[in-house]
Motif scaffolding. Sequence first.
Motif, PDB file in Angstrom:
ATOM      1  N   UNK A 121       4.725  -3.419  -2.203  1.00 43.25           N
ATOM      2  CA  UNK A 121       6.226  -3.100  -2.352  1.00 43.25           C
ATOM      3  C   UNK A 121       6.318  -1.650  -3.009  1.00 43.25           C
ATOM      4  N   UNK A 122       5.654  -1.053  -3.604  1.00 46.44           N
ATOM      5  CA  UNK A 122       6.011   0.179  -4.243  1.00 46.44           C
ATOM      6  C   UNK A 122       5.855   1.046  -3.132  1.00 46.44           C
ATOM      7  N   UNK A 123       4.678   1.012  -2.325  1.00 41.70           N
ATOM      8  CA  UNK A 123       4.252   1.766  -0.975  1.00 41.70           C
ATOM      9  C   UNK A 123       5.513   1.906   0.032  1.00 41.70           C
ATOM     10  N   UNK A 124       6.049   0.696   0.003  1.00 44.60           N
ATOM     11  CA  UNK A 124       7.259   0.766   1.054  1.00 44.60           C
ATOM     12  C   UNK A 124       8.453   1.529   0.229  1.00 44.60           C
ATOM     13  N   UNK A 125       8.604   1.690  -0.959  1.00 43.83           N
ATOM     14  CA  UNK A 125       9.805   2.162  -1.534  1.00 43.83           C
ATOM     15  C   UNK A 125       9.528   3.497  -1.373  1.00 43.83           C
ATOM     16  N   UNK A 126       8.364   4.098  -1.572  1.00 44.37           N
ATOM     17  CA  UNK A 126       8.110   5.685  -1.510  1.00 44.37           C
ATOM     18  C   UNK A 126       7.986   5.893  -0.090  1.00 44.37           C
ATOM     19  N   UNK A 127       7.400   5.165   0.727  1.00 38.98           N
ATOM     20  CA  UNK A 127       7.469   5.422   2.323  1.00 38.98           C
ATOM     21  C   UNK A 127       7.972   4.199   2.997  1.00 38.98           C
ATOM     22  N   UNK A 128       9.204   4.272   3.563  1.00 37.52           N
ATOM     23  CA  UNK A 128       9.660   2.954   4.224  1.00 37.52           C
ATOM     24  C   UNK A 128       8.956   2.827   5.458  1.00 37.52           C
ATOM     25  N   UNK A 129       8.358   3.781   6.207  1.00 35.97           N
ATOM     26  CA  UNK A 129       7.705   3.530   7.436  1.00 35.97           C
ATOM     27  C   UNK A 129       6.073   3.104   7.222  1.00 35.97           C
ATOM     28  N   UNK A 130       5.967   2.942   5.999  1.00 30.70           N
ATOM     29  CA  UNK A 130       4.363   2.836   5.816  1.00 30.70           C
ATOM     30  C   UNK A 130       4.087   1.239   6.067  1.00 30.70           C
ATOM     31  N   UNK A 131       3.115   1.235   6.864  1.00 28.13           N
ATOM     32  CA  UNK A 131       2.587  -0.002   7.676  1.00 28.13           C
ATOM     33  C   UNK A 131       1.182   0.046   7.866  1.00 28.13           C
ATOM     34  N   UNK A 132       0.281  -0.684   7.446  1.00 27.28           N
ATOM     35  CA  UNK A 132      -1.256  -0.583   7.676  1.00 27.28           C
ATOM     36  C   UNK A 132      -1.407  -0.468   9.102  1.00 27.28           C
ATOM     37  N   UNK A 133      -0.833  -1.146   9.762  1.00 26.38           N
ATOM     38  CA  UNK A 133      -1.042  -1.230  11.296  1.00 26.38           C
ATOM     39  C   UNK A 133      -0.730   0.144  12.094  1.00 26.38           C
ATOM     40  N   UNK A 134      -0.078   1.016  11.239  1.00 30.60           N
ATOM     41  CA  UNK A 134      -0.054   2.592  11.565  1.00 30.60           C
ATOM     42  C   UNK A 134      -1.330   3.256  11.851  1.00 30.60           C
ATOM     43  N   UNK A 135      -2.461   2.794  10.900  1.00 31.64           N
ATOM     44  CA  UNK A 135      -3.577   3.078  10.894  1.00 31.64           C
ATOM     45  C   UNK A 135      -4.552   2.356  11.426  1.00 31.64           C
ATOM     46  N   UNK A 136      -4.081   1.312  12.216  1.00 27.60           N
ATOM     47  CA  UNK A 136      -5.045   0.324  12.702  1.00 27.60           C
ATOM     48  C   UNK A 136      -5.623  -0.714  12.073  1.00 27.60           C
ATOM     49  N   UNK A 137      -4.962  -0.899  10.853  1.00 22.80           N
ATOM     50  CA  UNK A 137      -5.249  -2.128  10.389  1.00 22.80           C
ATOM     51  C   UNK A 137      -4.261  -3.367  10.137  1.00 22.80           C
ATOM     52  N   UNK A 138      -4.905  -4.553   9.924  1.00 25.07           N
ATOM     53  CA  UNK A 138      -3.838  -5.724   9.847  1.00 25.07           C
ATOM     54  C   UNK A 138      -3.027  -6.024   8.785  1.00 25.07           C
ATOM     55  N   UNK A 139      -4.044  -5.674   7.575  1.00 28.35           N
ATOM     56  CA  UNK A 139      -3.642  -5.919   6.318  1.00 28.35           C
ATOM     57  C   UNK A 139      -3.707  -4.597   5.420  1.00 28.35           C
TER      58      UNK A 139
END
Length: 263
Positions: free
Chosen positions: A212-230
């Motif tokens: 949740x904190x990672x999303x607040x800091x960087x709203x487009x943060x998504x593990x799938x952006x880096x090739x991971x499902x979780x």
Amino acid sequence: MAETSSEKDLRLAVLIDADNASRTAMKDVMAEVAVYGTPTVKRIYGDWTTPNMASWKSILLECAITPIQQYGYTTGKNSTDSAMIIDAMDLLYSGNCDGFVLVSSDSDFTRLAVRLREAGMKVYGMGEKKTPKPFIVACDKFVYIEVIRAAARQAAEETAAQEAAAQQKPAKKSKKAKDSGDGAHDIAELVAESVEDLCDEDGWAHMGKLGNLLLKKQPDFDPRNYGFSKLSKLIKSLGRFDCKAEGSDNSEYYVRDTQRSDK
């Protein structure tokens, strides 16, 4: 990333800008929306009298999306923005939804996203990687269409491989690890800073709160952006963090920075 049960119960209004959305990605987009809540309103805005919009018909019927007619009053001007914004405000004051999904790559919806969040609404944005940064950061979470499509394509490939009894998973995982190498240092630093913000005296931070904190800091943060499902898989791949499971059913996950300097 896993969402909390309260987020999964959200009644979502999905508003789509047909002038800035991909028809071929719409099924995957709607599947992504279902991860965050129940889409109780699904509307798409455009000038449906123009010939190029005819190709949308089958996908709108399949996804039960309601087309909203908006004439292009002036050549070269996007007239769907005002219609979407007016409908969003009507829905906001109706009290019949808990959050909004704005599907567009247009920065003109930045102020709308800000206003909806000011009213206590959860706002998810979905658009292409060309989406301007102001719109991205105005949302609680922003997901790239390219990532959604790639994840759906990978899931289909894995299903097909399983059905064919092909052993392709190891190859896929090794490719993920290789692809995630780009920007790994920046990711590790972002995670480390966030772990430090949340951790107890022993350095352990709850994985859910970290996400949740990672999303607040960087709203487009998504593990799938880096090739991971979780998120947990991404963190483990960085080689810097310890992870542990606690609770009677080992459902509570925690992470610790091994390079943390104790003060």
